[in-house]
Design a protein around this motif. Structure first.
Motif, mmCIF file in Angstrom:
data_model
loop_
_atom_site.group_PDB
_atom_site.id
_atom_site.type_symbol
_atom_site.label_atom_id
_atom_site.label_comp_id
_atom_site.label_asym_id
_atom_site.label_seq_id
_atom_site.Cartn_x
_atom_site.Cartn_y
_atom_site.Cartn_z
ATOM 1 N N GLU A 95 34.490 39.275 45.000
ATOM 2 C CA GLU A 95 34.434 37.870 45.390
ATOM 3 C C GLU A 95 33.963 37.005 44.218
ATOM 4 O OE1 GLU A 95 35.464 36.312 47.982
ATOM 5 O OE2 GLU A 95 36.066 38.065 49.112
ATOM 6 N N GLU A 96 32.965 37.509 43.496
ATOM 7 C CA GLU A 96 32.461 36.776 42.336
ATOM 8 C C GLU A 96 33.535 36.679 41.255
ATOM 9 O OE1 GLU A 96 29.084 37.268 38.831
ATOM 10 O OE2 GLU A 96 28.845 38.365 40.724
ATOM 11 N N LEU A 97 34.260 37.802 41.035
ATOM 12 C CA LEU A 97 35.307 37.813 40.018
ATOM 13 C C LEU A 97 36.432 36.842 40.362
ATOM 14 C CD1 LEU A 97 36.580 38.985 37.459
ATOM 15 C CD2 LEU A 97 37.539 40.834 38.864
ATOM 16 N N ILE A 98 36.897 36.853 41.617
ATOM 17 C CA ILE A 98 37.977 35.946 42.029
ATOM 18 C C ILE A 98 37.549 34.497 41.853
ATOM 19 C CG2 ILE A 98 39.307 35.132 44.013
ATOM 20 C CD1 ILE A 98 39.512 37.979 44.973
ATOM 21 N N SER A 99 36.277 34.222 42.164
ATOM 22 C CA SER A 99 35.756 32.871 41.979
ATOM 23 C C SER A 99 35.813 32.461 40.509
ATOM 24 C CB SER A 99 34.316 32.801 42.499
ATOM 25 O OG SER A 99 33.753 31.536 42.235
ATOM 26 N N GLN A 100 35.445 33.397 39.616
ATOM 27 C CA GLN A 100 35.488 33.113 38.182
ATOM 28 C C GLN A 100 36.928 32.944 37.695
ATOM 29 O OE1 GLN A 100 32.810 32.799 35.875
ATOM 30 N NE2 GLN A 100 31.639 32.602 37.775
ATOM 31 N N LEU A 101 37.822 33.768 38.225
ATOM 32 C CA LEU A 101 39.239 33.668 37.829
ATOM 33 C C LEU A 101 39.799 32.297 38.198
ATOM 34 C CD1 LEU A 101 40.543 37.190 38.937
ATOM 35 C CD2 LEU A 101 40.119 36.431 36.602
ATOM 36 N N GLU A 102 39.487 31.848 39.413
ATOM 37 C CA GLU A 102 39.993 30.547 39.865
ATOM 38 C C GLU A 102 39.401 29.407 39.036
ATOM 39 O OE1 GLU A 102 38.934 30.569 43.969
ATOM 40 O OE2 GLU A 102 40.739 31.647 44.593
ATOM 41 N N LYS A 103 38.114 29.542 38.686
ATOM 42 C CA LYS A 103 37.433 28.492 37.923
ATOM 43 C C LYS A 103 38.054 28.317 36.542
ATOM 44 C CE LYS A 103 32.826 27.179 36.253
ATOM 45 N NZ LYS A 103 31.389 27.564 36.230
ATOM 46 N N TYR A 104 38.454 29.437 35.930
ATOM 47 C CA TYR A 104 38.972 29.381 34.555
ATOM 48 C C TYR A 104 40.493 29.579 34.493
ATOM 49 C CZ TYR A 104 34.071 29.540 33.195
ATOM 50 O OH TYR A 104 32.730 29.261 33.035
ATOM 51 N N ASN A 105 41.163 29.380 35.643
ATOM 52 C CA ASN A 105 42.631 29.453 35.704
ATOM 53 C C ASN A 105 43.166 30.752 35.087
ATOM 54 O OD1 ASN A 105 42.972 26.818 36.879
ATOM 55 N ND2 ASN A 105 42.496 25.950 34.858
ATOM 56 N N THR A 106 42.574 31.841 35.517
ATOM 57 C CA THR A 106 42.958 33.165 35.025
ATOM 58 C C THR A 106 43.404 34.015 36.202
ATOM 59 O OG1 THR A 106 41.314 32.980 33.263
ATOM 60 C CG2 THR A 106 42.158 35.182 33.698
ATOM 61 N N TYR A 107 44.336 34.949 35.938
ATOM 62 C CA TYR A 107 44.898 35.776 37.005
ATOM 63 C C TYR A 107 44.659 37.256 36.715
ATOM 64 C CZ TYR A 107 47.235 31.335 37.732
ATOM 65 O OH TYR A 107 47.486 30.009 37.907
ATOM 66 N N LEU A 108 44.508 38.014 37.793
ATOM 67 C CA LEU A 108 44.317 39.457 37.699
ATOM 68 C C LEU A 108 45.613 40.150 38.105
ATOM 69 C CD1 LEU A 108 42.532 42.030 37.401
ATOM 70 C CD2 LEU A 108 41.897 41.714 39.815
ATOM 71 N N VAL A 109 46.073 41.075 37.257
ATOM 72 C CA VAL A 109 47.300 41.829 37.532
ATOM 73 C C VAL A 109 46.970 43.310 37.405
ATOM 74 C CG1 VAL A 109 49.652 42.323 36.790
ATOM 75 C CG2 VAL A 109 48.774 39.981 36.662
ATOM 76 N N CYS A 110 47.266 44.088 38.463
ATOM 77 C CA CYS A 110 47.032 45.533 38.450
ATOM 78 C C CYS A 110 48.369 46.251 38.643
ATOM 79 C CB CYS A 110 46.049 45.943 39.539
ATOM 80 S SG CYS A 110 44.405 45.221 39.336
ATOM 81 N N ASP A 111 48.698 47.124 37.727
ATOM 82 C CA ASP A 111 50.014 47.772 37.695
ATOM 83 C C ASP A 111 50.268 48.625 38.933
ATOM 84 O OD1 ASP A 111 52.457 48.755 36.803
ATOM 85 O OD2 ASP A 111 51.524 50.411 35.722
ATOM 86 N N ARG A 112 49.396 49.610 39.175
ATOM 87 C CA ARG A 112 49.653 50.585 40.237
ATOM 88 C C ARG A 112 49.530 49.986 41.635
ATOM 89 N NH1 ARG A 112 49.028 56.126 39.239
ATOM 90 N NH2 ARG A 112 49.244 56.317 41.484
ATOM 91 N N ASP A 113 48.667 48.977 41.814
ATOM 92 C CA ASP A 113 48.436 48.410 43.135
ATOM 93 C C ASP A 113 49.296 47.181 43.409
ATOM 94 O OD1 ASP A 113 46.489 50.313 43.765
ATOM 95 O OD2 ASP A 113 44.943 49.173 42.732
ATOM 96 N N ASP A 114 50.129 46.804 42.450
ATOM 97 C CA ASP A 114 50.997 45.632 42.602
ATOM 98 C C ASP A 114 50.171 44.407 42.985
ATOM 99 O OD1 ASP A 114 53.393 44.278 42.490
ATOM 100 O OD2 ASP A 114 53.898 44.658 44.586
ATOM 101 N N VAL A 115 49.069 44.195 42.247
ATOM 102 C CA VAL A 115 48.149 43.091 42.514
ATOM 103 C C VAL A 115 48.463 41.929 41.588
ATOM 104 C CG1 VAL A 115 45.749 42.342 42.221
ATOM 105 C CG2 VAL A 115 46.259 44.458 43.432
ATOM 106 N N ASN A 116 48.459 40.715 42.166
ATOM 107 C CA ASN A 116 48.627 39.501 41.375
ATOM 108 C C ASN A 116 47.885 38.383 42.110
ATOM 109 O OD1 ASN A 116 49.461 37.179 40.025
ATOM 110 N ND2 ASN A 116 51.441 38.065 39.520
ATOM 111 N N THR A 117 46.803 37.890 41.525
ATOM 112 C CA THR A 117 45.958 36.904 42.208
ATOM 113 C C THR A 117 46.431 35.463 42.013
ATOM 114 O OG1 THR A 117 44.462 36.723 40.311
ATOM 115 C CG2 THR A 117 43.941 38.385 41.992
ATOM 116 N N SER A 118 47.623 35.298 41.507
ATOM 117 C CA SER A 118 48.124 33.933 41.313
ATOM 118 C C SER A 118 48.581 33.297 42.627
ATOM 119 C CB SER A 118 49.286 33.934 40.304
ATOM 120 O OG SER A 118 50.360 34.718 40.788
#
Length: 336
Positions: A95-118
């Motif tokens: 939750e803390e990481l997602i908050s930081q990602l949103e604050k700094y307009n950054t996205y998390l991408v994980c290959d195996r889990d097909d994750v994209n926080t955009s």
């Protein structure tokens, strides 16, 4: 309109050799993630590698923290990892990481889990994966604790074997006939009115077990509940982290009766109440051994040399006279 640059920080991590054997090695993660960045058109700024570090929390991973700093400085706007559990296994940290990602307009991408926080769906999916990952950790932890509890109750105790006991062929803690009488004698001498120091001096004179006995050795024996059959877990954590110890009763055959152990505890309280210092130690609990850094104990001479006071390190056998410390302290005050 100019397309926004996609600058990625690749994060790779392994915590154990088992993960490396299961295909999570650092080299394999880096190679696959670089291929992913090339496919998606991400410019790789840097590879951040935490080797042999658990994902239990984010604070104690130096390269992960470095990556977050680069994100805040605007050097990267994508974090690319092999799997989500390489990044975190904690719902709180996520939750803390997602908050930081949103604050700094950054996205998390994980290959195996097909994750994209955009996207909102992507962020929801990430949270669900982390909840399941944390559930798995807690289930494994519960099973481990359950197995340990069962082992302790059957006499299979963790850690070093206390004096007076030994391990049998099945690794069960049993009484050692060769050393158990020494333990009984410690309790007997203490109930006779001997102090920890007096008992240790007696044992040193008699060369019991050919070891250098100290008053702290005797005190540990008197305080050890195992000698009446009980095992105390987390005893040291009570002092360090304020964790209440867990007591398992009657897990081994006792060396002394329970009433003897309890009488010794009562006698210890009486001794502490009646003990008073007849000397003034100016630097009590203030001096550290110059060799090992351990707090030095107070020590006073008797007889004609009673006026002399020393500070002693039990480990290094270093003795420093108080008058010498006073002179050096005065010099420091003058030069200050």
């Amino acid at each position: 309109m100019e397309e926004e640059r996609k600058v990625a920080g690749i994060y790779i991590r392994v915590s154990t050799e088992d993960q490396a054997r299961e295909g999570f090695s650092l080299g394999e993660q880096e190679e696959k993630l670089k291929q992913l960045c090339d496919y998606k058109g991400y410019e790789v700024y840097k590879v951040y590698c935490d080797a042999g570090i658990s994902a239990k929390d984010m604070e104690h991973r130096p390269k992960f923290q470095e990556m977050l700093k680069d994100m805040k400085d605007g050097k990267i706007n994508y974090i690319v990892a092999y799997k989500l559990d390489r990044v975190t296994r904690s719902v709180r940290d996520l939750e803390e990481l997602i908050s930081q990602l949103e604050k700094y307009n950054t996205y998390l991408v994980c290959d195996r889990d097909d994750v994209n926080t955009s996207t909102a769906n992507g962020r929801f999916f990430v949270r669900m994966l982390t909840v399941l990952s944390q559930l798995e950790i807690e289930i494994v932890s519960e099973r481990t604790k359950f197995g340990l509890n069962g082992a302790i109750k059957s006499g299979h105790l963790p850690g070093q074997v206390a004096l007076g006991f030994k391990k049998d062929g099945n690794r069960k803690t049993i009484i050692d006939p060769a050393t158990a009488p020494i333990v009984k004698r410690v309790f007997d001498l203490y109930l006779q009115g001997k102090t920890f120091l007096q008992i240790s001096n007696i044992f040193n004179e008699e060369k019991v077990l050919n070891k250098n006995w100290k008053d702290t050795h005797i005190e540990r024996i008197i305080n050890n509940r195992l000698y009446m059959g009980d095992y105390e877990m987390y005893k040291r954590l009570k002092e360090w982290k304020n964790v209440e110890p867990v007591i398992y009763m009657n897990v081994v055959d006792p060396i002394i009766p329970r009433y003897i152990w309890e009488e010794c505890q009562a006698q210890k309280i009486i001794n502490q109440r009646t003990y008073t210092r007849d000397r003034v130690y100016t630097f009590f609990q203030k001096l550290k051994c110059p060799h090992c850094g351990k707090i030095m104990k107070c020590k006073g001479s008797g007889g004609k040399k009673r006026k002399y006071v020393y500070y002693n390190c039990e480990d290094c056998h270093e003795n420093i006279r108080e008058s010498y410390v006073e002179e050096e302290f005065k010099k420091l005050l003058v030069n200050y």
